[in-house]
Enzyme design. Structure first.
Site, PDB file in Angstrom:
ATOM      1  N   CYS A   2       1.085  -1.052  -0.298  1.00 32.91           N
ATOM      2  CA  CYS A   2      -0.177   0.298   0.578  1.00 32.91           C
ATOM      3  C   CYS A   2       0.564   1.021   0.016  1.00 32.91           C
ATOM      4  O   CYS A   2       2.072   0.930   0.282  1.00 32.91           O
ATOM      5  CB  CYS A   2      -0.390   0.379   1.241  1.00 32.91           C
ATOM      6  SG  CYS A   2      -1.516  -1.471   1.128  1.00 32.91           S
ATOM      7  N   ARG A  27       2.423   0.394  -5.935  1.00 35.48           N
ATOM      8  CA  ARG A  27       2.641  -0.057  -5.096  1.00 35.48           C
ATOM      9  C   ARG A  27       1.219  -0.782  -4.630  1.00 35.48           C
ATOM     10  O   ARG A  27       1.308  -2.070  -3.766  1.00 35.48           O
ATOM     11  CB  ARG A  27       2.755   0.830  -3.657  1.00 35.48           C
ATOM     12  CG  ARG A  27       3.958   1.259  -3.725  1.00 35.48           C
ATOM     13  CD  ARG A  27       4.906   1.810  -2.833  1.00 35.48           C
ATOM     14  NE  ARG A  27       5.249   1.625  -1.745  1.00 35.48           N
ATOM     15  CZ  ARG A  27       6.234   1.004  -1.193  1.00 35.48           C
ATOM     16  NH1 ARG A  27       7.257   1.293  -1.923  1.00 35.48           N
ATOM     17  NH2 ARG A  27       6.626   0.221  -0.355  1.00 35.48           N
ATOM     18  N   TRP A  75      -3.664  -2.116  -1.101  1.00 37.93           N
ATOM     19  CA  TRP A  75      -3.939  -3.483  -2.426  1.00 37.93           C
ATOM     20  C   TRP A  75      -4.628  -4.220  -0.691  1.00 37.93           C
ATOM     21  O   TRP A  75      -3.834  -4.708   0.622  1.00 37.93           O
ATOM     22  CB  TRP A  75      -2.485  -3.516  -1.708  1.00 37.93           C
ATOM     23  CG  TRP A  75      -2.251  -4.841  -2.835  1.00 37.93           C
ATOM     24  CD1 TRP A  75      -2.424  -4.720  -4.882  1.00 37.93           C
ATOM     25  CD2 TRP A  75      -2.007  -6.367  -2.938  1.00 37.93           C
ATOM     26  NE1 TRP A  75      -2.434  -6.447  -5.087  1.00 37.93           N
ATOM     27  CE2 TRP A  75      -1.799  -7.282  -4.111  1.00 37.93           C
ATOM     28  CE3 TRP A  75      -1.978  -6.727  -1.592  1.00 37.93           C
ATOM     29  CZ2 TRP A  75      -2.042  -8.414  -3.941  1.00 37.93           C
ATOM     30  CZ3 TRP A  75      -1.387  -7.631  -1.783  1.00 37.93           C
ATOM     31  CH2 TRP A  75      -1.676  -8.878  -2.808  1.00 37.93           C
ATOM     32  N   ASN A 101      -0.128   1.126   6.604  1.00 34.36           N
ATOM     33  CA  ASN A 101       0.517  -0.792   5.963  1.00 34.36           C
ATOM     34  C   ASN A 101       1.077  -1.322   6.524  1.00 34.36           C
ATOM     35  O   ASN A 101       2.263  -1.347   7.395  1.00 34.36           O
ATOM     36  CB  ASN A 101       2.012   0.477   4.449  1.00 34.36           C
ATOM     37  CG  ASN A 101       1.548   1.403   3.690  1.00 34.36           C
ATOM     38  OD1 ASN A 101       0.136   1.176   3.517  1.00 34.36           O
ATOM     39  ND2 ASN A 101       2.393   1.358   3.047  1.00 34.36           N
ATOM     40  N   GLY A 102       1.210  -2.971   6.034  1.00 39.89           N
ATOM     41  CA  GLY A 102       2.107  -3.502   6.951  1.00 39.89           C
ATOM     42  C   GLY A 102       0.262  -4.831   8.300  1.00 39.89           C
ATOM     43  O   GLY A 102      -0.466  -4.325   7.086  1.00 39.89           O
ATOM     44  N   GLU A 482      12.585 -16.569 -16.506  1.00 42.15           N
ATOM     45  CA  GLU A 482      12.051 -14.943 -16.145  1.00 42.15           C
ATOM     46  C   GLU A 482      10.570 -14.469 -17.478  1.00 42.15           C
ATOM     47  O   GLU A 482       9.772 -14.161 -17.026  1.00 42.15           O
ATOM     48  CB  GLU A 482      13.237 -13.973 -16.236  1.00 42.15           C
ATOM     49  CG  GLU A 482      13.180 -12.771 -16.193  1.00 42.15           C
ATOM     50  CD  GLU A 482      11.846 -12.249 -15.511  1.00 42.15           C
ATOM     51  OE1 GLU A 482      11.680 -12.971 -13.945  1.00 42.15           O
ATOM     52  OE2 GLU A 482      11.874 -10.895 -15.652  1.00 42.15           O
ATOM     53  N   LYS A 486       7.687 -12.664 -16.685  1.00 39.40           N
ATOM     54  CA  LYS A 486       6.771 -11.755 -17.161  1.00 39.40           C
ATOM     55  C   LYS A 486       5.220 -11.680 -18.256  1.00 39.40           C
ATOM     56  O   LYS A 486       4.337 -10.668 -19.027  1.00 39.40           O
ATOM     57  CB  LYS A 486       7.970 -11.254 -18.396  1.00 39.40           C
ATOM     58  CG  LYS A 486       8.867 -10.650 -18.521  1.00 39.40           C
ATOM     59  CD  LYS A 486       8.842  -8.911 -17.612  1.00 39.40           C
ATOM     60  CE  LYS A 486       8.898 -10.102 -15.705  1.00 39.40           C
ATOM     61  NZ  LYS A 486       9.407  -9.299 -14.856  1.00 39.40           N
ATOM     62  N   GLU A 489       3.103 -12.468 -16.127  1.00 38.73           N
ATOM     63  CA  GLU A 489       1.961 -11.033 -15.287  1.00 38.73           C
ATOM     64  C   GLU A 489       1.791 -10.427 -15.742  1.00 38.73           C
ATOM     65  O   GLU A 489       0.576  -9.274 -15.739  1.00 38.73           O
ATOM     66  CB  GLU A 489       3.601 -10.164 -14.571  1.00 38.73           C
ATOM     67  CG  GLU A 489       4.221 -11.185 -13.383  1.00 38.73           C
ATOM     68  CD  GLU A 489       5.432 -10.007 -13.178  1.00 38.73           C
ATOM     69  OE1 GLU A 489       5.558  -9.731 -11.768  1.00 38.73           O
ATOM     70  OE2 GLU A 489       6.040 -10.617 -13.940  1.00 38.73           O
ATOM     71  N   HIS A 505      11.230 -35.790 -20.128  1.00 43.36           N
ATOM     72  CA  HIS A 505      10.894 -36.572 -19.080  1.00 43.36           C
ATOM     73  C   HIS A 505       9.400 -36.336 -18.371  1.00 43.36           C
ATOM     74  O   HIS A 505       9.111 -35.884 -17.016  1.00 43.36           O
ATOM     75  CB  HIS A 505      11.845 -36.086 -17.981  1.00 43.36           C
ATOM     76  CG  HIS A 505      12.811 -36.445 -18.171  1.00 43.36           C
ATOM     77  ND1 HIS A 505      13.440 -38.070 -17.419  1.00 43.36           N
ATOM     78  CD2 HIS A 505      14.149 -36.141 -18.953  1.00 43.36           C
ATOM     79  CE1 HIS A 505      14.869 -37.868 -18.245  1.00 43.36           C
ATOM     80  NE2 HIS A 505      15.482 -36.522 -18.602  1.00 43.36           N
ATOM     81  N   LYS A 600       3.552  -3.717  -7.161  1.00 49.83           N
ATOM     82  CA  LYS A 600       5.059  -3.553  -6.962  1.00 49.83           C
ATOM     83  C   LYS A 600       5.914  -4.128  -5.622  1.00 49.83           C
ATOM     84  O   LYS A 600       7.223  -4.616  -6.304  1.00 49.83           O
ATOM     85  CB  LYS A 600       5.824  -1.971  -7.416  1.00 49.83           C
ATOM     86  CG  LYS A 600       7.003  -1.680  -7.499  1.00 49.83           C
ATOM     87  CD  LYS A 600       6.688  -2.338  -8.865  1.00 49.83           C
ATOM     88  CE  LYS A 600       8.927  -1.906  -9.066  1.00 49.83           C
ATOM     89  NZ  LYS A 600       8.961  -3.027 -10.201  1.00 49.83           N
TER      90      LYS A 600
HETATM   91  O1  M6R Z   1      12.016  -5.938  -5.297  1.00 53.52           O
HETATM   92  P1  M6R Z   1      11.889  -7.089  -5.370  1.00 53.52           P
HETATM   93  O2  M6R Z   1      12.637  -7.161  -6.137  1.00 53.52           O
HETATM   94  O3  M6R Z   1      12.394  -7.958  -3.718  1.00 53.52           O
HETATM   95  O4  M6R Z   1      10.392  -8.017  -5.412  1.00 53.52           O
HETATM   96  C1  M6R Z   1      10.511  -8.912  -5.822  1.00 53.52           C
HETATM   97  C2  M6R Z   1       9.366  -9.814  -7.097  1.00 53.52           C
HETATM   98  O5  M6R Z   1       7.828  -9.238  -5.728  1.00 53.52           O
HETATM   99  C3  M6R Z   1       9.740  -9.116  -8.044  1.00 53.52           C
HETATM  100  O6  M6R Z   1       9.784  -9.183  -8.509  1.00 53.52           O
HETATM  101  C4  M6R Z   1       8.050  -9.256  -8.571  1.00 53.52           C
HETATM  102  O7  M6R Z   1       7.993 -10.575  -9.759  1.00 53.52           O
HETATM  103  C5  M6R Z   1       7.790  -8.362 -10.118  1.00 53.52           C
HETATM  104  N1  M6R Z   1       6.042  -8.029 -10.259  1.00 53.52           N
HETATM  105  C6  M6R Z   1       7.499  -8.705 -11.091  1.00 53.52           C
HETATM  106  O8  M6R Z   1       8.217  -8.441 -12.564  1.00 53.52           O
END
Ligand code: M6R
Length: 605
Positions: A2, A27, A75, A101-102, A482, A486, A489, A505, A600
Site C-alpha cells: 500500500c 504499490r 492493496w 501499511n503492514g 523470467e 513476464k 504477469e 521427462h 510492486k
Molecule cells: O522488489 P523485489 O525485487 O524484492 O520484488 C520481488 C518480486 O516481488 C518481484 O520481482 C515480482 O516478481 C515482480 N512483479 C516481477 O516483475
C-alpha cells in the site's frame, strides 16, 4: 504494497496528497482515501473510494480545504476492497485518523477485547484496531497515545496519525514497512516511498524499525518507540523527479525497457579496473582474504529477483568457481535452513523492502551469517540490514513488472562474479574478455530494442495462445523462467518454463500445435543439444519461437540477438522476451503497468 502520503504546511493539501497517491498507485491500487483537517476548527474531513485514485479524486468535494492531511492507496489484506475498508480509519468521534501499511498480526484478539469493551468497528480491517487504541488512550500527548497503542500491537506497520486535538502535528511510526520523511521549507511530508516526495523535496529521513517521528510545519523530531531521541539527519535523494514521469512513453514498462542501455552503462560506470582486469565494488565490506575464505554462496530473492539470482549463481560458479545456488527467499525462511559460517548469503531485491527477503536476511543475521545485498533502492530496509553489498543503479522502476532492474541486477552479479573470480582463479585474459563483453552490452541492448517492430508483429501472432511453454538449458533456463513470468504477469496467458533437458521427462506430452514453445538457443557448447530439443518439438507439430544467435531452421520464427561472451549472453537474451510479453499484453488490451492482483512491492507475508 500500500502507499502512504502525508503533508503538514501552508499549502492546500488535498491536491498535493492526490498527486502523491497517483505516484504511489503502483504499490497497490484497489482503494484509496484521504483525510484533511479544517483550517479553522481542526475537525477531520475524510473521503474514501473503492477503485483507483482517479475514483477518489472524483469524489473529493470542491470545498475540501486543509493544510494538514494524510492519504493512502490500498492493496487489500484484511477485508475486501470497499469504501469502508479503505484507509484512513477514523474513530467514532472523528478525532483520530490512521493510515497503515503492514499487518497487525494480533488484530483478531485486540478486536475481540475492544468489542467486549463496547467499541463498534466500522470496517473489517486490522488497521482499525490501531485507531481505536489511540482514541481510547488517556495519555496527554499524541506521541504517548500512539506509543501506548504500538505497545500492544504485534506485526508490521508504517503508520501516519492525525488527531483533531493535536492539529499542529502528524505522528508517524515504522516497524517493517517503510516510512520516509520529506523535509521542506516550512512544510514537512511523509510517504512510504520517495516517489511521492521527490516533486517537493529531495531532503529525506528514512525511519528505522522501532522509530517514530513528529512532523510539524517547521520542524521534525525522531525518537524510538520507547521515547529516546534519535536525532536523524536528512540525506539527499539522488533520483530526479523527472525519472518518475512517463517521459513520452505510453506506459512505464515501455519507458523502463527503453532505458536499459543507459541503466547498464550506469551500473558499470566507475567500477571497471583495466589494470588488474577486475572491477571495484565499493560497498561489499568483504576483503580479499575473506573473499578467498568463502566456500559457498547462497542467493535469496523473490520473483524476478530470484530469477536474476539464478543467473547470478551461474555466473559466480563459472567465473569464480565457488559453488553457488539461488532459492526463493519466501521458501528459505520457512524451512529452518542450516546456516553455514563459510557460506556467503546474498539477498537480492529491487525495492529492498520485500518482506520475505527481509525476513530471511534477519533470520540469517540472527544466526550469525554474513549477508550481502544486491539492491536497487538506496537506503532501503534490505540494504541497511545487510553487512554490505552493491546497488544496481537501475534508477526508479515504477511499472509493477520488473524489466530494467532485472537486467541491471544480472549485470551487478556479473560484476560481483568477476570481482570474486579475479581474487581467486580467473585469469587476466578471462577477466579482460568479460570486461570487453560488459562494455559491449549497452550498444547490444540498443540493437535489441531497435527490433521492437519485428517483435511486435510476432507478439500479435502468438497473442491468441491459451498457454505457452518456455525452455532453456543451463544458462538459458533462468532466462526462460523470467520470460515466462513476464508473459503471465501482464498478459495473463498461462506459461510454463522448463529446462530443455527435462522435456522428454514429461512436458513433451503437452506439445501440440496449440501450445507454442519459446526456446532460448544460445550459440554456446550446448547449441546442438538445444537444436535436438527443437527437433523433438517440431516432430510433435509444436510451433516454435526461438531466441538465438542465428536463424534456427526448426523454429517457425527466430529472434536473432547479438552475441556476447557465453557467460554474459543471458543478460541479452531476456530483453526481446520482455518486448514480446509487452506487445502480447498490449494486443490483448491488458493494463500493462498495473496487472491485476499484483503490487510492486510486497511488504507483507
Ligand atoms: O522488489 P523485489 O525485487 O524484492 O520484488 C520481488 C518480486 O516481488 C518481484 O520481482 C515480482 O516478481 C515482480 N512483479 C516481477 O516483475
Amino acid at each position: 504494497m500500500c502507499g502512504i502520503v502525508g503533508y503538514i504546511g501552508k499549502r492546500d493539501v488535498a491536491p498535493l496528497l492526490l498527486e502523491g497517491l497517483q505516484r504511489l498507485e503502483y504499490r497497490g491500487y484497489d482503494s484509496a482515501g484521504v483525510v484533511v483537517n479544517s483550517p479553522k476548527s481542526g475537525a477531520l474531513k475524510m473521503v474514501k473510494a473503492k477503485g483507483r485514485v482517479r475514483d477518489l479524486e472524483a469524489r473529493v468535494p470542491k470545498r475540501f480545504a486543509g493544510t494538514t492531511g494524510i492519504a493512502h492507496t490500498r492493496w487489500a489484506t484484511h477485508g475486501a476492497p470497499s469504501d469502508v475498508n479503505s484507509h484512513p480509519h477514523l474513530d467514532p468521534e472523528n478525532k483520530v485518523a490512521v493510515v497503515h501499511n503492514g499487518i497487525v498480526d494480533n488484530a483478531a484478539d485486540l478486536r475481540a477485547k475492544l468489542e467486549a469493551e463496547g467499541v463498534v468497528f466500522a470496517s473489517e480491517t486490522d488497521t482499525e484496531v490501531i485507531t481505536h487504541l489511540i482514541a481510547r488512550s488517556l495519555a496527554d500527548s499524541l506521541e504517548e497515545k500512539v506509543r501506548e497503542a504500538l505497545k500492544v500491537i504485534e506485526g508490521t506497520y508504517g503508520i501516519a496519525v492525525m488527531h483533531a486535538d493535536f492539529a499542529d502535528r502528524i505522528v508517524v511510526a515504522r516497524n517493517g514497512s517503510p516510512v520516509i520523511l520529506g523535509i521542506g521549507e516550512k512544510e514537512m511530508l511523509v510517504a512510504s516511498d520517495v516517489a511521492a516526495l521527490i516533486a517537493h523535496t529531495r531532503q529525506v529521513v528514512t525511519l528505522n524499525d522501532g522509530e517514530m517521528a513528529t512532523l510539524k510545519a517547521d520542524d521534525f523530531r525522531t525518537y524510538t518507540t520507547s521515547g529516546t531521541q534519535t536525532n536523524a539527519t536528512p540525506e539527499t535523494v539522488e533520483w530526479e523527479a523527472a525519472s518518475f514521469d512517463m517521459g513520452g512513453h505510453d506506459t512505464y514498462m515501455h519507458k523502463e525497457m527503453s532505458e536499459q542501455a543507459e541503466a547498464v552503462d550506469r551500473v558499470l560506470r566507475g567500477r571497471i579496473d583495466d589494470r588488474f582486469s577486475t572491477v571495484h565494488l565499493g560497498g561489499l565490506n568483504l576483503d580479499a582474504r575473506e573473499a578467498r575464505g568463502v566456500r559457498r554462496i547462497k542467493i535469496l530473492g523473490c520473483g524476478t529477483s530470484y530469477h536474476a539470482g539464478l543467473i547470478g549463481a551461474g555466473l559466480i560458479e563459472e567465473l569464480a568457481r565457488i559453488p553457488a545456488d539461488a532459492e526463493p527467499a519466501s521458501e528459505f525462511r520457512y524451512r529452518n535452513p542450516v546456516v553455514d559460517p563459510d557460506t556467503l548469503y546474498i539477498a537480492v531485491s529491487q525495492s529492498g523492502e520485500t518482506y520475505d527477503v527481509l525476513a530471511a536476511v534477519q533470520e540469517l543475521k540472527r544466526k550469525g551469517a554474513r549477508v550481502l545485498g544486491v539492491v536497487n533502492v538506496v537506503g532501503s530496509a534490505i540494504a541497511r540490514e545487510a553487512d554490505g553489498g552493491t546497488y544496481v543503479h537501475a534508477g526508479p522502476e515504477v511499472c509493477v513488472v520488473s524489466t530494467k532492474c532485472f537486467t541491471n541486477t544480472v549485470v551487478a552479479f556479473a560484476l560481483l562474479a568477476l570481482h570474486l573470480g579475479r581474487i581467486r582463479d580467473l585469469s587476466v585474459a578471462d577477466g579482460k574478455r568479460i570486461i570487453e563483453g560488459l562494455r559491449k552490452l549497452p550498444a547490444q541492448i540498443e540493437e535489441i530494442l531497435a527490433m521492437e517492430p519485428e517483435i511486435e508483429k510476432l507478439a500479435q501472432e502468438y497473442a491468441g495462445a491459451q498457454s505457452m511453454m518456455f525452455i532453456g538449458r543451463v544458462r538459458g533456463y533462468p532466462v526462460a523462467l523470467e520470460a515466462s513470468l513476464k508473459l503471465k504477469e501482464i498478459s495473463y496467458i498461462h506459461a510454463e518454463a522448463y529446462p530443455a533437458s527435462e522435456l522428454k521427462h514429461g512436458p513433451l506430452a503437452l506439445i501440440e500445435p496449440a501450445l507454442p514453445t519459446v526456446a532460448i538457443v544460445p550459440n554456446d557448447d550446448l547449441l546442438e543439444k538445444n537444436r535436438a530439443a527443437l527437433e523433438e518439438i517440431k516432430a510433435r507439430s509444436g510451433r516454435i519461437l526461438a531466441v538465438a544467435h542465428q536463424n534456427q531452421e526448426k523454429a517457425d520464427h527466430t529472434i536473432v540477438v547479438p552475441k556476447n561472451e557465453d557467460e554474459l549472453d543471458p543478460i541479452l537474451m531476456g530483453i526481446p522476451l520482455q518486448l514480446f510479453a509487452y506487445h502480447t499484453a498490449l494486443a490483448m488490451g491488458r493494463d500493462i503497468d498495473k496487472p491485476r492482483n499484483l503490487a510492486k512491492s510486497v511488504t507483507v507475508e
